[in-house]
Design an enzyme around this catalytic site. Structure first.
Site, PDB file in Angstrom:
ATOM      1  CD  GLN A  87      45.493  12.589  24.661  1.00 50.04           C
ATOM      2  OE1 GLN A  87      45.474  12.180  23.506  1.00 50.04           O
ATOM      3  NE2 GLN A  87      45.450  13.883  24.948  1.00 50.04           N
ATOM      4  CG  ASN A  88      51.021  13.413  28.929  1.00 51.94           C
ATOM      5  OD1 ASN A  88      50.764  13.412  27.729  1.00 51.94           O
ATOM      6  ND2 ASN A  88      51.081  14.517  29.649  1.00 51.94           N
ATOM      7  CG  ASP A  90      54.729  12.299  31.933  1.00 50.98           C
ATOM      8  OD1 ASP A  90      54.025  12.477  32.942  1.00 50.98           O
ATOM      9  OD2 ASP A  90      54.645  13.046  30.925  1.00 50.98           O
ATOM     10  CG  HIS A 105      47.162   7.109  25.054  1.00 50.98           C
ATOM     11  ND1 HIS A 105      47.368   8.274  24.356  1.00 50.98           N
ATOM     12  CD2 HIS A 105      45.953   6.643  24.638  1.00 50.98           C
ATOM     13  CE1 HIS A 105      46.326   8.513  23.569  1.00 50.98           C
ATOM     14  NE2 HIS A 105      45.454   7.545  23.725  1.00 50.98           N
ATOM     15  CB  CYS A 113      53.899 -10.634  29.574  1.00 56.72           C
ATOM     16  SG  CYS A 113      54.266 -12.119  28.612  1.00 56.72           S
ATOM     17  CB  SER A 173      47.699  18.163  18.738  1.00 58.02           C
ATOM     18  OG  SER A 173      47.698  16.749  18.719  1.00 58.02           O
ATOM     19  CD  GLU A 199      51.116  26.696  17.729  1.00 53.60           C
ATOM     20  OE1 GLU A 199      50.625  25.776  17.028  1.00 53.60           O
ATOM     21  OE2 GLU A 199      52.256  27.132  17.593  1.00 53.60           O
ATOM     22  CB  ALA A 213      50.958  23.960  30.493  1.00 55.63           C
TER      23      ALA A 213
HETATM   24  C1  BJW Z   1      51.770  23.096  24.948  1.00 53.25           C
HETATM   25  C2  BJW Z   1      53.025  23.419  25.361  1.00 53.25           C
HETATM   26  C3  BJW Z   1      53.106  24.122  26.553  1.00 53.25           C
HETATM   27  C4  BJW Z   1      53.273  22.393  23.544  1.00 53.25           C
HETATM   28  N1  BJW Z   1      52.001  24.449  27.197  1.00 53.25           N
HETATM   29  N2  BJW Z   1      50.670  23.423  25.609  1.00 53.25           N
HETATM   30  C5  BJW Z   1      40.655   8.034  11.335  1.00 53.25           C
HETATM   31  C6  BJW Z   1      39.731   8.816  12.026  1.00 53.25           C
HETATM   32  C7  BJW Z   1      39.562   8.675  13.403  1.00 53.25           C
HETATM   33  C8  BJW Z   1      40.343   7.783  14.121  1.00 53.25           C
HETATM   34  C9  BJW Z   1      41.243   7.029  13.427  1.00 53.25           C
HETATM   35  C10 BJW Z   1      41.392   7.147  12.062  1.00 53.25           C
HETATM   36  N3  BJW Z   1      42.377   6.272  11.686  1.00 53.25           N
HETATM   37  C11 BJW Z   1      42.841   5.631  12.778  1.00 53.25           C
HETATM   38  C12 BJW Z   1      42.155   6.080  13.854  1.00 53.25           C
HETATM   39  C13 BJW Z   1      42.356   5.677  15.266  1.00 53.25           C
HETATM   40  C14 BJW Z   1      43.668   6.173  15.845  1.00 53.25           C
HETATM   41  C15 BJW Z   1      43.810   7.671  15.567  1.00 53.25           C
HETATM   42  O1  BJW Z   1      43.313   8.513  16.291  1.00 53.25           O
HETATM   43  N4  BJW Z   1      44.563   8.033  14.550  1.00 53.25           N
HETATM   44  C16 BJW Z   1      44.710   9.455  14.208  1.00 53.25           C
HETATM   45  C17 BJW Z   1      46.138   9.740  13.894  1.00 53.25           C
HETATM   46  C18 BJW Z   1      43.728   9.788  13.105  1.00 53.25           C
HETATM   47  N5  BJW Z   1      43.577   5.934  17.269  1.00 53.25           N
HETATM   48  C19 BJW Z   1      43.910   4.768  17.798  1.00 53.25           C
HETATM   49  O2  BJW Z   1      44.376   3.846  17.136  1.00 53.25           O
HETATM   50  C20 BJW Z   1      43.637   4.591  19.263  1.00 53.25           C
HETATM   51  N6  BJW Z   1      42.848   3.438  19.462  1.00 53.25           N
HETATM   52  C21 BJW Z   1      41.582   3.357  19.015  1.00 53.25           C
HETATM   53  O3  BJW Z   1      41.024   4.273  18.409  1.00 53.25           O
HETATM   54  O4  BJW Z   1      40.983   2.156  19.326  1.00 53.25           O
HETATM   55  C22 BJW Z   1      39.615   1.975  18.890  1.00 53.25           C
HETATM   56  C23 BJW Z   1      38.674   2.083  20.067  1.00 53.25           C
HETATM   57  C24 BJW Z   1      38.648   3.231  20.824  1.00 53.25           C
HETATM   58  C25 BJW Z   1      37.775   3.339  21.911  1.00 53.25           C
HETATM   59  C26 BJW Z   1      36.941   2.287  22.225  1.00 53.25           C
HETATM   60  C27 BJW Z   1      36.985   1.125  21.470  1.00 53.25           C
HETATM   61  C28 BJW Z   1      37.860   1.038  20.387  1.00 53.25           C
HETATM   62  C29 BJW Z   1      44.936   4.421  20.042  1.00 53.25           C
HETATM   63  C30 BJW Z   1      45.745   5.667  20.063  1.00 53.25           C
HETATM   64  C31 BJW Z   1      47.073   5.423  20.772  1.00 53.25           C
HETATM   65  C32 BJW Z   1      47.969   6.648  20.759  1.00 53.25           C
HETATM   66  N7  BJW Z   1      49.264   6.303  21.222  1.00 53.25           N
HETATM   67  C33 BJW Z   1      50.288   7.333  21.334  1.00 53.25           C
HETATM   68  C34 BJW Z   1      51.685   6.642  21.548  1.00 53.25           C
HETATM   69  C35 BJW Z   1      51.728   5.731  22.761  1.00 53.25           C
HETATM   70  C36 BJW Z   1      52.127   6.423  23.996  1.00 53.25           C
HETATM   71  C37 BJW Z   1      53.493   7.117  23.905  1.00 53.25           C
HETATM   72  O5  BJW Z   1      54.427   6.616  23.235  1.00 53.25           O
HETATM   73  O6  BJW Z   1      53.650   8.171  24.558  1.00 53.25           O
HETATM   74  O7  BJW Z   1      49.952   8.237  22.378  1.00 53.25           O
HETATM   75  S1  BJW Z   1      50.384   8.382  19.884  1.00 53.25           S
HETATM   76  C38 BJW Z   1      50.758   9.847  20.757  1.00 53.25           C
HETATM   77  O8  BJW Z   1      49.703  10.808  20.488  1.00 53.25           O
HETATM   78  C39 BJW Z   1      50.687   9.481  22.255  1.00 53.25           C
HETATM   79  C40 BJW Z   1      49.891  10.648  22.779  1.00 53.25           C
HETATM   80  O9  BJW Z   1      49.282  10.318  24.016  1.00 53.25           O
HETATM   81  C41 BJW Z   1      48.928  10.962  21.671  1.00 53.25           C
HETATM   82  C42 BJW Z   1      48.336  12.356  21.721  1.00 53.25           C
HETATM   83  O10 BJW Z   1      49.324  13.317  21.524  1.00 53.25           O
HETATM   84  P1  BJW Z   1      49.228  14.713  22.293  1.00 53.25           P
HETATM   85  O11 BJW Z   1      49.391  14.493  23.744  1.00 53.25           O
HETATM   86  O12 BJW Z   1      48.029  15.445  21.844  1.00 53.25           O
HETATM   87  O13 BJW Z   1      50.579  15.423  21.780  1.00 53.25           O
HETATM   88  P2  BJW Z   1      50.819  16.335  20.466  1.00 53.25           P
HETATM   89  O14 BJW Z   1      52.286  16.397  20.261  1.00 53.25           O
HETATM   90  O15 BJW Z   1      49.986  15.910  19.345  1.00 53.25           O
HETATM   91  O16 BJW Z   1      50.289  17.775  20.919  1.00 53.25           O
HETATM   92  C43 BJW Z   1      50.972  18.549  21.886  1.00 53.25           C
HETATM   93  C44 BJW Z   1      50.146  19.779  22.178  1.00 53.25           C
HETATM   94  O17 BJW Z   1      50.756  20.467  23.250  1.00 53.25           O
HETATM   95  C45 BJW Z   1      50.069  20.758  21.006  1.00 53.25           C
HETATM   96  O18 BJW Z   1      48.702  21.138  20.822  1.00 53.25           O
HETATM   97  C46 BJW Z   1      50.898  21.963  21.470  1.00 53.25           C
HETATM   98  O19 BJW Z   1      50.352  23.210  21.039  1.00 53.25           O
HETATM   99  C47 BJW Z   1      50.784  21.827  22.955  1.00 53.25           C
HETATM  100  N8  BJW Z   1      51.910  22.376  23.695  1.00 53.25           N
HETATM  101  N9  BJW Z   1      53.930  22.921  24.381  1.00 53.25           N
HETATM  102  C48 BJW Z   1      50.784  24.060  26.644  1.00 53.25           C
HETATM  103  N10 BJW Z   1      54.307  24.514  27.011  1.00 53.25           N
END
Ligand code: BJW
Length: 225
Positions: A87-88, A90, A105, A113, A173, A199, A213
């Site tokens: 999902q990253n 980077d 992502h 564009c 998460s 966690e 990690a």
């Molecule tokens: C460690 C550590 C260490 C710390 N060692 N671990 C209601 C219900 C269900 C879905 C939806 C809903 N309402 C809306 C939706 C859809 C929505 C969604 O999911 N919303 C939720 C908030 C509910 N999703 C979307 O809109 C997606 N599109 C979609 O669903 O389209 C429909 C479709 C899908 C499939 C087919 C057809 C149609 C798009 C989602 C786009 C997400 N974009 C982002 C930003 C862009 C990229 C960027 O700027 O980087 O992506 S949001 C952000 O969150 C980013 C990440 O990739 C993503 C996930 O975050 P991640 O990686 O889990 O990070 P954290 O911070 O949440 O967690 C970090 C974890 O690391 C923690 O657990 C720590 O414990 C751990 N950690 N240090 C090991 N040292």
């Protein structure tokens, strides 16, 4: 053995890149509606470019850690067919040596564009008035997937999950769909599911390895040697 690994921001945390939802995470400083939605970009493209420019600078100054390197080793192990989905945005997996990375992502180092769909290597600093090299319109955006947009390569992700013997979610998460549903998809296909995280998340997994990690991932990869 078919292994599918899903990584999230936690795998890059020890390389100095911020996570989103942890205490002090990116969404505490930058409201996600403003910087990670198409509506936010339409309202204030300069603010969104500033957010990604700062993250690009941070990413360029970071290096892959032991967890990224262990997954690159896993890809090369005999008898292992690895699908690495991140999902990253980077490029630390690639810089650690992973050859086949699915960026569901998008990628920070790519520009898109929003007018003609052309893609090109992003400059270090992007701005709202920079013209698209193909259509010349000032419509350049980072090639990343915002809320409300469809993640990339879903067909490849779902095919890999269907064939998986083992599914591991590392440093995510599990709050953002569709990635949050991957463990359930894999379990439905009969895969053993494992969470590797600092966690435990709320999702169901067959087992968990809890810790940073850089320690847990190399130890887990060793179990496949
Ligand atoms: C460690 C550590 C260490 C710390 N060692 N671990 C209601 C219900 C269900 C879905 C939806 C809903 N309402 C809306 C939706 C859809 C929505 C969604 O999911 N919303 C939720 C908030 C509910 N999703 C979307 O809109 C997606 N599109 C979609 O669903 O389209 C429909 C479709 C899908 C499939 C087919 C057809 C149609 C798009 C989602 C786009 C997400 N974009 C982002 C930003 C862009 C990229 C960027 O700027 O980087 O992506 S949001 C952000 O969150 C980013 C990440 O990739 C993503 C996930 O975050 P991640 O990686 O889990 O990070 P954290 O911070 O949440 O967690 C970090 C974890 O690391 C923690 O657990 C720590 O414990 C751990 N950690 N240090 C090991 N040292």
């Amino acid at each position: 053995m078919q292994i599918v690994v899903l990584t999230g921001a936690g795998i890059s945390a020890e390389s100095g890149l911020g996570t989103f939802r942890d205490k002090g995470g990116l969404w505490e400083t930058y409201p996600l509606e403003e910087v990670a939605t198409p509506e936010g970009f339409a309202r204030n493209p300069a603010k969104v470019h500033d957010f990604y420019n700062a993250r690009r600078e941070n990413a360029l100054g970071s290096v892959p850690n032991a967890a990224h390197k262990a997954l690159a080793d896993l890809e090369r192990l005999p008898g292992v067919a690895l699908t690495l989905i991140t999902q990253n945005i980077d490029n630390l997996h690639e810089r650690a040596g992973s050859q086949r990375v699915i960026h569901m992502h998008g990628e920070l180092m790519q520009a898109l564009c929003s007018s003609c769909g052309a893609r090109w290597d992003a400059p270090a600093v992007m701005s709202p008035d920079a013209p698209c090299p193909t259509c010349n319109r000032p419509a350049a955006r980072p090639d990343v997937v915002w809320f409300g947009e469809i993640p990339y390569h879903m067909d490849r992700c779902l095919a890999a999950l269907e064939a998986a013997d083992v599914f591991a979610a590392i440093g995510t998460s599990g709050e953002v769909y569709p990635a949050a549903g991957f463990s359930a998809e894999a379990a439905r296909s009969g895969a053993e599911t494992i969470e590797i995280n600092l966690e435990a998340s709320a999702a169901y997994f067959d087992s968990r390895i809890i810790g940073p990690a850089t320690e847990t991932v190399p130890a887990w990869v060793e179990t496949f040697r």
